[in-house]
Scaffold this active site. Sequence first.
Site, mmCIF file in Angstrom:
data_model
loop_
_atom_site.group_PDB
_atom_site.id
_atom_site.type_symbol
_atom_site.label_atom_id
_atom_site.label_comp_id
_atom_site.label_asym_id
_atom_site.label_seq_id
_atom_site.Cartn_x
_atom_site.Cartn_y
_atom_site.Cartn_z
ATOM 1 N N HIS A 147 1.156 -1.217 0.254
ATOM 2 C CA HIS A 147 0.149 -0.131 -0.358
ATOM 3 C C HIS A 147 0.974 1.336 0.125
ATOM 4 O O HIS A 147 0.186 2.278 -0.799
ATOM 5 C CB HIS A 147 -0.604 -0.054 1.133
ATOM 6 N N GLU A 148 1.856 1.601 1.181
ATOM 7 C CA GLU A 148 2.811 2.120 0.712
ATOM 8 C C GLU A 148 3.797 2.638 -0.504
ATOM 9 O O GLU A 148 3.762 3.759 -0.535
ATOM 10 C CB GLU A 148 3.966 2.165 1.921
ATOM 11 N N HIS A 151 1.625 3.706 -2.842
ATOM 12 C CA HIS A 151 1.268 5.548 -2.820
ATOM 13 C C HIS A 151 2.822 6.452 -3.623
ATOM 14 O O HIS A 151 2.655 7.158 -3.967
ATOM 15 C CB HIS A 151 1.708 5.990 -1.603
ATOM 16 N N GLU A 224 -6.928 7.348 -0.837
ATOM 17 C CA GLU A 224 -6.092 5.565 -0.119
ATOM 18 C C GLU A 224 -7.343 4.600 -1.452
ATOM 19 O O GLU A 224 -6.510 3.346 -1.177
ATOM 20 C CB GLU A 224 -7.054 5.895 1.002
#
EC number: 3.4.24.-
Length: 293
Positions: A147-148, A151, A224
């Site tokens: 997830h990071e 980003h 997100e």
Amino acid sequence: MKRIFLFLVTNIAIMLVITIIINIFGLGQILDQEGIGLDLPALLMLSAVVGMTGSFISLAMSKSMAKHSTGAYVIVQPRNEGEQWLLSAVQRQASIAGIGMPEVAIYDAPDINAFATGMFRNDALVAVSTGLLNGMTRDEVEAVLAHEVSHVANGDMVTLALIQGVVNTFVFFLSRVVGHIIDRAVFKTERGHGPAYWVTTIIAQLVLGILASAIVMWFSRHREYRADAGAAHLEGKQKMISALERLQKSSNQPHLPEQLEAFGISGGMGSGLKQLFMSHPPLADRIEALRRM
């Protein structure tokens, strides 16, 4: 560099459009006729410089501020198998995502959280809390790391700074226009600026800043969902769903420093109008979005 170029083009285009509108509708002439002369194009240029500069200075300092505010330890030489595994997982994901290897750090906090920050896709920072490492399975940790990394790959930190810069520009510009008009038209100040200008400008800036933050938080929530989808692509949908479900069950609320809240894996909870100012969507909504993928 592409996002920075788009940011500059966007701001220049906005300034040109507003200048054209000002000239078409004769707003500058109307103000002059009423004795409220104001160089709107010059003020808009100044506002853009202030808005963009502040936003990019914050972004440029984001990595060092994040390390300092959380006390994060950057893994240079792994001290144990867990740190080696963490580095290997991020390296593998970064390679698949097509970005440079981020710095990987651990910070001491009981809550299950992680964040990514940095000005460039190839020079970012990914940090995880000790609470996350202790409270999740390795599959779930991999999903959070993905997830990071997503980003970073999406350029979300830069894009968020761009949007913040644009709204800062208009908050600065409009608050001073409002202050100037009220000072001259209502309080009849003929030369310079009276106290009413400064009071009105501050009030207008606070009100407009609150409204502008709702726009920034809308984008933050949207990114997100994209990062969740990126994590599902990198590690599998079920891993990401399991990680979010683990966050739902966690009793520790995230307590990242305020300047990093929007970069965490999860944000606060709220309902009604409060949801407009949340940096993250509700976890249930994120899980449902993944299940619909």
